[in-house]
Design a protein around this motif. Structure first.
Motif, PDB file in Angstrom:
ATOM      1  N   LYS A 111       0.826  -1.213   0.000  1.00 41.48           N
ATOM      2  CA  LYS A 111       0.000   0.000   0.000  1.00 41.48           C
ATOM      3  C   LYS A 111       0.857   1.258   0.000  1.00 41.48           C
ATOM      4  O   LYS A 111       0.340   2.346  -0.212  1.00 41.48           O
ATOM      5  N   GLY A 112       2.122   1.136   0.334  1.00 43.44           N
ATOM      6  CA  GLY A 112       2.961   2.325   0.478  1.00 43.44           C
ATOM      7  C   GLY A 112       4.199   2.253  -0.386  1.00 43.44           C
ATOM      8  O   GLY A 112       4.232   1.550  -1.393  1.00 43.44           O
ATOM      9  N   ALA A 113       5.246   2.965   0.035  1.00 41.92           N
ATOM     10  CA  ALA A 113       6.475   3.058  -0.745  1.00 41.92           C
ATOM     11  C   ALA A 113       7.466   1.965  -0.367  1.00 41.92           C
ATOM     12  O   ALA A 113       8.509   1.833  -0.994  1.00 41.92           O
ATOM     13  N   GLY A 114       7.148   1.187   0.673  1.00 41.13           N
ATOM     14  CA  GLY A 114       8.075   0.192   1.205  1.00 41.13           C
ATOM     15  C   GLY A 114       8.615  -0.724   0.129  1.00 41.13           C
ATOM     16  O   GLY A 114       7.894  -1.121  -0.778  1.00 41.13           O
ATOM     17  N   GLU A 115       9.881  -1.056   0.244  1.00 40.22           N
ATOM     18  CA  GLU A 115      10.543  -1.835  -0.797  1.00 40.22           C
ATOM     19  C   GLU A 115      10.156  -3.310  -0.676  1.00 40.22           C
ATOM     20  O   GLU A 115      10.043  -4.016  -1.670  1.00 40.22           O
ATOM     21  N   SER A 116       9.968  -3.798   0.543  1.00 35.52           N
ATOM     22  CA  SER A 116       9.647  -5.210   0.732  1.00 35.52           C
ATOM     23  C   SER A 116       9.038  -5.422   2.111  1.00 35.52           C
ATOM     24  O   SER A 116       9.200  -4.611   3.014  1.00 35.52           O
ATOM     25  N   LEU A 117       8.317  -6.537   2.245  1.00 33.79           N
ATOM     26  CA  LEU A 117       7.765  -6.945   3.530  1.00 33.79           C
ATOM     27  C   LEU A 117       8.601  -8.137   3.986  1.00 33.79           C
ATOM     28  O   LEU A 117       8.886  -9.024   3.188  1.00 33.79           O
ATOM     29  N   SER A 118       9.004  -8.154   5.250  1.00 32.23           N
ATOM     30  CA  SER A 118       9.897  -9.240   5.665  1.00 32.23           C
ATOM     31  C   SER A 118       9.134 -10.563   5.713  1.00 32.23           C
ATOM     32  O   SER A 118       7.920 -10.586   5.905  1.00 32.23           O
ATOM     33  N   LEU A 119       9.867 -11.653   5.530  1.00 35.44           N
ATOM     34  CA  LEU A 119       9.247 -12.978   5.544  1.00 35.44           C
ATOM     35  C   LEU A 119       8.471 -13.264   6.831  1.00 35.44           C
ATOM     36  O   LEU A 119       7.312 -13.684   6.774  1.00 35.44           O
ATOM     37  N   PRO A 127     -10.313  -2.944   9.389  1.00 44.61           N
ATOM     38  CA  PRO A 127     -10.069  -1.770   8.556  1.00 44.61           C
ATOM     39  C   PRO A 127     -10.656  -0.511   9.183  1.00 44.61           C
ATOM     40  O   PRO A 127     -11.727  -0.561   9.798  1.00 44.61           O
ATOM     41  N   CYS A 128      -9.945   0.606   9.041  1.00 47.62           N
ATOM     42  CA  CYS A 128     -10.429   1.883   9.536  1.00 47.62           C
ATOM     43  C   CYS A 128     -10.445   2.824   8.346  1.00 47.62           C
ATOM     44  O   CYS A 128      -9.389   3.124   7.784  1.00 47.62           O
ATOM     45  N   GLY A 129     -11.598   3.240   7.964  1.00 50.86           N
ATOM     46  CA  GLY A 129     -11.721   4.046   6.756  1.00 50.86           C
ATOM     47  C   GLY A 129     -11.076   5.420   6.871  1.00 50.86           C
ATOM     48  O   GLY A 129     -10.272   5.822   6.033  1.00 50.86           O
ATOM     49  N   GLY A 130     -11.369   6.154   7.943  1.00 54.75           N
ATOM     50  CA  GLY A 130     -10.905   7.541   8.036  1.00 54.75           C
ATOM     51  C   GLY A 130      -9.514   7.651   8.630  1.00 54.75           C
ATOM     52  O   GLY A 130      -8.683   6.774   8.471  1.00 54.75           O
ATOM     53  N   LYS A 131      -9.258   8.756   9.302  1.00 53.21           N
ATOM     54  CA  LYS A 131      -7.956   8.954   9.931  1.00 53.21           C
ATOM     55  C   LYS A 131      -7.797   7.995  11.107  1.00 53.21           C
ATOM     56  O   LYS A 131      -8.680   7.905  11.962  1.00 53.21           O
ATOM     57  N   ALA A 132      -6.678   7.331  11.151  1.00 60.22           N
ATOM     58  CA  ALA A 132      -6.474   6.326  12.201  1.00 60.22           C
ATOM     59  C   ALA A 132      -5.039   6.335  12.685  1.00 60.22           C
ATOM     60  O   ALA A 132      -4.126   6.744  11.960  1.00 60.22           O
ATOM     61  N   ALA A 133      -4.860   5.904  13.928  1.00 64.47           N
ATOM     62  CA  ALA A 133      -3.517   5.751  14.489  1.00 64.47           C
ATOM     63  C   ALA A 133      -3.453   4.430  15.233  1.00 64.47           C
ATOM     64  O   ALA A 133      -4.412   4.037  15.907  1.00 64.47           O
ATOM     65  N   VAL A 173      -5.273  -1.027   7.096  1.00 68.10           N
ATOM     66  CA  VAL A 173      -5.315  -0.403   5.763  1.00 68.10           C
ATOM     67  C   VAL A 173      -6.097  -1.239   4.740  1.00 68.10           C
ATOM     68  O   VAL A 173      -6.243  -0.847   3.593  1.00 68.10           O
ATOM     69  N   ARG A 174      -6.590  -2.411   5.191  1.00 67.22           N
ATOM     70  CA  ARG A 174      -7.327  -3.275   4.265  1.00 67.22           C
ATOM     71  C   ARG A 174      -8.637  -2.592   3.870  1.00 67.22           C
ATOM     72  O   ARG A 174      -9.239  -1.883   4.660  1.00 67.22           O
ATOM     73  N   GLU A 175      -9.071  -2.823   2.641  1.00 63.89           N
ATOM     74  CA  GLU A 175     -10.360  -2.255   2.237  1.00 63.89           C
ATOM     75  C   GLU A 175     -11.480  -2.942   3.004  1.00 63.89           C
ATOM     76  O   GLU A 175     -11.479  -4.167   3.166  1.00 63.89           O
TER      77      GLU A 175
END
Lengths: 261, 261
Positions: free
Chosen positions: A234-242, B201-207, B254-256
């Motif tokens: 979903k982001g800019a991350g290069e890889s997800l660890s195993l 999943p959280c649609g709006g702003k989340a932390a 972040v899942r839909e």
């Protein structure tokens, strides 16, 4: 407290090598939690090693040990050759390698939970981390193909936090031969770094096949699987660890199948 | 290829300490992928260090560097003091610490993805692993409370695989003060090792608020959160590691939001 002979120290030092472990039928388990898990398992413990000049925490641990267990005090110099840790807790056990379960034992347990199939996991830290998560998520066992690191590697044992003592496993299996047989009864899902469906709950017998962090699964194995699972970026991350990708797939595979928001 | 002065070597060695990093405004980034990520980021690189007698892979990497970047050759002895790796790849960069984003910058970016809030993460390997997953799952930034390890710690940088160069972060924040403010606009979910709802999943702003592997979150922080998230144990495993639990929660947040099997 006993003091080790030179021959004992020499053997324990050489237990870092898989060939020596196999010959001696022994392995090293380091750390308070790891040794505790070993003592609570049905595995046999040959000796307990402790770094001399112990802290209070270690002393309390030693006081609770069965009196029949030989306990050796090692100097800091002797310890250095054996430890995996930068700041050692000063507790280690010499365990006896138990009889290997058969593949039939392994698949028979699969009503209890999924099987984890591993292809060429060479990093002992990753192997231990995978075992730890598999144990948490109720996997029934772990089957390693040829070319994976030995689960009795001290670093793998350490990273598993003792999970390997309660998770049945077998190594050196030909996965090319196993997977077609498994598929008669199991849904076999393989992890793909490129494409596939989201991981999801599997009600019946299931197996999760994972490859190494750097190379993933070869096409020859991936095409044998019933489903290819992929965790989208979903982001800019290069890889997800195993270990992280694996934890997500394990969480999903054992989750109860019910629609969620 | 340049050769470092004694003063340079002394400074680089001391960059393992956060106080020295702060004074010098510099940090060390080790490994081919990490250095590559740093060079591709908008961060400033002061120098490149390489272990002399390089392998082919390393030589190919060095050939592609901008000619304006000073590149120093270090002997094996000089390298030992700086490296984090048991089998070093022989590539390191001296990076310049960029200006700190403000908290307002951080929260303004939260339309793009959730925020990660961290309480007393003292293990640099865990911090790096959390940043790597957060970057993969499109988090907009990472806010560290007081008492966490410095993200510029060489081990944290190494474990992040370079994610820290593209994930905005700020450290030393008072979370007790921040969380009530955040809650005006954000859903704040905290991880609990004891009980709670499944991550979702959280649609709006989340932390997402996480504590350390050994201690988790203190009740004083957990009770401030809107939701407590918990990953139920299915097997005999003693514990789930922090980076693995975090990866599952990040995957879910972040899942839909759509019903699944």
């Amino acid at each position: 407290m006993l003091y080790p002979s030179k021959a004992q120290l020499r053997l324990w030092n050489r237990l870092g090598r898989s060939k020596i472990r196999e010959e001696a039928g022994l392995f090293l388990a380091e750390g308070l939690k790891v040794v505790q898990a070993l003592l609570e398992s049905d595995w046999e413990v040959q000796a307990l090693l402790t770094l001399e000049g112990g802290k209070e925490k270690r002393a309390a641990f030693l006081d609770r040990l069965p009196a029949s267990l030989p306990c050796y005090g090692l100097t800091a110099g002797e310890w250095t050759g054996l430890t995996q840790d930068v700041s050692p807790e000063g507790i280690m056990a010499v365990g006896r390698i138990p009889p290997k379960p058969t593949l039939a034992d392994m698949t028979a347990g699969a009503d209890e939970g999924p099987l984890l199939l591993l292809h060429e996991i060479r990093n002992p830290g990753n192997l231990g981390a995978l075992a730890r998560s598999a144990s948490w998520f109720g996997f029934s066992g772990m089957i390693l193909g040829q070319g994976s690191v030995d689960p009795f590697n001290p670093k793998a044992i350490r990273a598993s936090m003792g999970s390997l003592f309660s998770l049945p496993f077998v190594a050196g299996v030909n996965l090319q031969e196993l997977i077609p047989m498994l598929k008669e009864e199991f849904l076999v899902a393989g992890s793909s770094a490129r494409a596939g469906t989201l991981p999801h709950p599997c009600g019946g017998k299931a197996a999760l096949l994972l490859g190494s962090e750097s190379h993933g699964l070869p096409d020859s194995l991936l095409r044998m699987t019933d489903e290819q699972w992929h965790i989208p970026r979903k982001g800019a991350g290069e890889s997800l660890s195993l270990p992280q990708a694996a934890a997500i797939m394990m969480y999903e595979i054992v989750r109860e199948a019910s629609p969620r928001g």
